[in-house]
Design an enzyme around this catalytic site. Structure first.
Site, PDB file in Angstrom:
ATOM      1  N   ASN A  67     -10.383  -0.018   0.420  1.00  0.00           N
ATOM      2  CA  ASN A  67      -8.920   0.021   0.407  1.00  0.00           C
ATOM      3  C   ASN A  67      -8.441  -0.553  -0.932  1.00  0.00           C
ATOM      4  O   ASN A  67      -8.611  -1.745  -1.182  1.00  0.00           O
ATOM      5  CB  ASN A  67      -8.385  -0.797   1.582  1.00  0.00           C
ATOM      6  CG  ASN A  67      -6.874  -0.794   1.656  1.00  0.00           C
ATOM      7  OD1 ASN A  67      -6.192  -0.432   0.694  1.00  0.00           O
ATOM      8  ND2 ASN A  67      -6.339  -1.210   2.792  1.00  0.00           N
ATOM      9  N   HIS A  91      -3.011   7.310   2.646  1.00  0.00           N
ATOM     10  CA  HIS A  91      -3.458   6.004   2.167  1.00  0.00           C
ATOM     11  C   HIS A  91      -4.851   5.708   2.726  1.00  0.00           C
ATOM     12  O   HIS A  91      -5.115   5.913   3.915  1.00  0.00           O
ATOM     13  CB  HIS A  91      -2.467   4.928   2.599  1.00  0.00           C
ATOM     14  CG  HIS A  91      -2.969   3.540   2.384  1.00  0.00           C
ATOM     15  ND1 HIS A  91      -3.571   3.161   1.207  1.00  0.00           N
ATOM     16  CD2 HIS A  91      -2.991   2.448   3.187  1.00  0.00           C
ATOM     17  CE1 HIS A  91      -3.933   1.887   1.300  1.00  0.00           C
ATOM     18  NE2 HIS A  91      -3.593   1.438   2.497  1.00  0.00           N
ATOM     19  N   CYS A 124       0.804  -1.236   0.000  1.00  0.00           N
ATOM     20  CA  CYS A 124       0.000   0.000   0.000  1.00  0.00           C
ATOM     21  C   CYS A 124       0.836   1.286   0.000  1.00  0.00           C
ATOM     22  O   CYS A 124       0.321   2.354  -0.330  1.00  0.00           O
ATOM     23  CB  CYS A 124      -0.948   0.002   1.177  1.00  0.00           C
ATOM     24  SG  CYS A 124      -2.035  -1.424   1.186  1.00  0.00           S
TER      25      CYS A 124
HETATM   26  N1  COA Z   1     -18.244  -7.925  10.087  1.00  0.00           N
HETATM   27  C1  COA Z   1     -18.578  -8.152  11.359  1.00  0.00           C
HETATM   28  N2  COA Z   1     -17.683  -8.419  12.325  1.00  0.00           N
HETATM   29  C2  COA Z   1     -16.389  -8.459  11.963  1.00  0.00           C
HETATM   30  C3  COA Z   1     -15.966  -8.241  10.630  1.00  0.00           C
HETATM   31  C4  COA Z   1     -16.962  -7.978   9.692  1.00  0.00           C
HETATM   32  N3  COA Z   1     -16.664  -7.745   8.402  1.00  0.00           N
HETATM   33  N4  COA Z   1     -14.630  -8.343  10.594  1.00  0.00           N
HETATM   34  C5  COA Z   1     -14.201  -8.616  11.821  1.00  0.00           C
HETATM   35  N5  COA Z   1     -15.272  -8.692  12.652  1.00  0.00           N
HETATM   36  C6  COA Z   1     -15.278  -8.988  14.069  1.00  0.00           C
HETATM   37  C7  COA Z   1     -14.073  -9.778  14.506  1.00  0.00           C
HETATM   38  O1  COA Z   1     -14.287 -11.146  14.253  1.00  0.00           O
HETATM   39  C8  COA Z   1     -14.033  -9.473  15.981  1.00  0.00           C
HETATM   40  O2  COA Z   1     -14.970 -10.268  16.632  1.00  0.00           O
HETATM   41  P1  COA Z   1     -14.626 -10.995  18.025  1.00  0.00           P
HETATM   42  O3  COA Z   1     -14.290  -9.868  18.969  1.00  0.00           O
HETATM   43  O4  COA Z   1     -15.874 -11.718  18.342  1.00  0.00           O
HETATM   44  O5  COA Z   1     -13.455 -11.852  17.708  1.00  0.00           O
HETATM   45  C9  COA Z   1     -14.540  -8.026  16.056  1.00  0.00           C
HETATM   46  O6  COA Z   1     -15.208  -7.781  14.807  1.00  0.00           O
HETATM   47  C10 COA Z   1     -13.484  -6.986  16.272  1.00  0.00           C
HETATM   48  O7  COA Z   1     -12.393  -7.239  15.458  1.00  0.00           O
HETATM   49  P2  COA Z   1     -11.177  -6.247  15.484  1.00  0.00           P
HETATM   50  O8  COA Z   1     -10.127  -6.826  14.611  1.00  0.00           O
HETATM   51  O9  COA Z   1     -10.841  -5.870  16.882  1.00  0.00           O
HETATM   52  O10 COA Z   1     -11.811  -4.970  14.805  1.00  0.00           O
HETATM   53  P3  COA Z   1     -11.108  -3.601  14.542  1.00  0.00           P
HETATM   54  O11 COA Z   1     -11.815  -2.568  15.275  1.00  0.00           O
HETATM   55  O12 COA Z   1      -9.617  -3.671  14.701  1.00  0.00           O
HETATM   56  O13 COA Z   1     -11.392  -3.389  12.983  1.00  0.00           O
HETATM   57  C11 COA Z   1     -10.239  -3.590  10.895  1.00  0.00           C
HETATM   58  C12 COA Z   1     -10.888  -4.318  12.056  1.00  0.00           C
HETATM   59  C13 COA Z   1      -9.624  -4.604   9.944  1.00  0.00           C
HETATM   60  C14 COA Z   1     -11.308  -2.797  10.171  1.00  0.00           C
HETATM   61  C15 COA Z   1      -9.165  -2.618  11.435  1.00  0.00           C
HETATM   62  O14 COA Z   1      -8.343  -3.316  12.330  1.00  0.00           O
HETATM   63  C16 COA Z   1      -8.321  -2.020  10.363  1.00  0.00           C
HETATM   64  O15 COA Z   1      -8.778  -1.233   9.564  1.00  0.00           O
HETATM   65  N6  COA Z   1      -7.011  -2.331  10.363  1.00  0.00           N
HETATM   66  C17 COA Z   1      -6.079  -1.803   9.415  1.00  0.00           C
HETATM   67  C18 COA Z   1      -6.386  -2.317   8.083  1.00  0.00           C
HETATM   68  C19 COA Z   1      -5.411  -1.845   7.086  1.00  0.00           C
HETATM   69  O16 COA Z   1      -4.964  -0.756   7.172  1.00  0.00           O
HETATM   70  N7  COA Z   1      -5.101  -2.710   6.165  1.00  0.00           N
HETATM   71  C20 COA Z   1      -4.309  -2.480   5.046  1.00  0.00           C
HETATM   72  C21 COA Z   1      -2.947  -2.085   5.338  1.00  0.00           C
HETATM   73  S1  COA Z   1      -2.502  -1.215   4.015  1.00  0.00           S
END
Ligand code: COA
Length: 331
Positions: free
Chosen positions: A288, A258, A111
């Protein structure tokens, strides 16, 4: 040094996929996706290849720059999802465009790739015989998306973008930061692997432990860890850049970061005490799109007049590798 954006272009596939569409694929909800990521829709390739999307973006950028492909001295492509290992996407574009005077280089920095190719362009433009560089990113993330994994599949989209940069004009690159942290490689993984290789031994996995075990081809991500890395790096790099050139955060007219998660942008803006209204947020409509998103952001901001000649613009990116980078530009 002089470094002017002469023309911009982008391409988003026509097919729009909503959060309601994602609800039909995995156990998720529009509410979760909107509140945890900011994403409402994404654009999916329905067969367009990465190079084809990039070609459309390049043609738009060249048209905006009022330049012929023959004026281009180098084509730099960033892609973490290239169509082919060989030939490179930049070579395909060179041939399709008829950019007969250009050499062609592909890089994969995930990214952060657009920052890297913009930075590379500046360094090559310092050479006397290079005047115009076509900077491109194209990402067909759907080709690598695991549509059974709700943690990742709701996040990604497909896009391409292109920017013509040159050393004429009043634009300037004030400074840049490029960096990597390979110890975080396991946080984002997608492997090239041929299970049909006839020489593969049955016990290869026990004999030669892999660097990132358990991942074959589809994209895996530890979102929470990447999130923390992203907020820290994004705000830190912007602070470091303005300090280096004797400016302040208040001097920045606009930021193009980004597009990974609206919450990452909001958290970084809060740390920097920078108003969200002066930050590009295209994630809502395109998700993304890895390194392509920054170029789409430049294109939209230039075409809508959101950024204009004389503005101080900060760009930043981070991603798999891990990699990170930032640029400070006088447009
Ligand atoms: N729908 C519903 N629930 C979901 C889900 C979805 N699409 N994806 C994950 N969950 C759930 C998980 O299973 C977890 O459940 P649990 O607590 O029962 O295990 C819960 O939501 C929380 O997950 P968590 O990973 O703590 O959520 P978060 O607040 O960190 O958000 C992302 C997840 C991926 C959106 C976030 O971490 C993020 O944006 N990270 C960076 C991503 C990024 O930049 N990626 C590219 C790099 S270039």
């Amino acid at each position: 040094m002089n470094y002017t954006i002469l023309g911009t272009g982008s391409y988003l596939p026509e097919r729009v996929v909503t959060n309601a569409d994602m609800e039909k694929l995995v156990d998720t909800s529009d509410e979760w996706i909107r509140t945890r990521t900011g994403i409402k829709t994404r654009h999916y390739s329905t067969g367009e290849t990465g190079w084809y999307m990039a070609l459309q973006a390049c043609q738009r950028a060249l048209e905006a720059a009022q330049m012929s492909p023959k004026d281009i001295d180098a084509i730099f492509v960033s892609s973490a999802t290239p169509d082919y290992m060989v030939p490179s996407t930049s070579c395909i574009l060179q041939g399709e465009l008829g950019a007969e005077n250009a050499f062609a280089i592909d890089i994969n920095v995930a990214c952060a790739g657009y920052i890297y190719v913009m930075d590379m362009a500046a360094r090559y433009l310092a050479s006397p015989n290079i005047n115009h560089v076509l900077v491109v990113s194209t990402e067909q993330l759907t080709a690598r998306t695991n549509f059974n994994d709700r943690n990742t599949c709701v996040l990604f989209g497909d896009a391409a973008s292109a920017t013509v940069v040159g050393k004429e004009g009043s634009g300037e690159i004030l400074t840049s930061i490029l960096g990597a942290d390979g110890t975080g490689g396991h946080l984002l993984v997608s492997k090239n692997f041929d299970p049909e290789n006839p020489f593969l031994e049955a016990d290869w996995q026990e004999r030669w432990p892999d660097r990132f075990e358990g991942h074959i081809q589809k994209l895996y991500m530890n979102g929470a860890e990447v999130y923390r890395f992203a907020v820290r790096k994004m705000s830190g790099m912007i602070k470091d850049m303005v300090a280096e050139v004797g400016l302040t955060i208040e001097d920045i007219d606009y930021m193009i970061p980004h597009q990974a998660n609206t919450r990452i942008l909001e958290a970084a803006a809060k740390r920097l005490k920078f108003p969200m209204e002066k930050m590009y947020t295209g994630i809502e409509k395109m998700g993304n799109t890895s390194s392509a998103g920054l170029g789409v952001g430049i294109d939209e901001c230039v075409r809508t007049g959101t950024i204009k000649s004389g503005d101080l613009v900060a760009m930043s990116g981070f991603g798999g590798g891990l990699t990170y980078g930032a640029l400070l530009l006088r447009i």
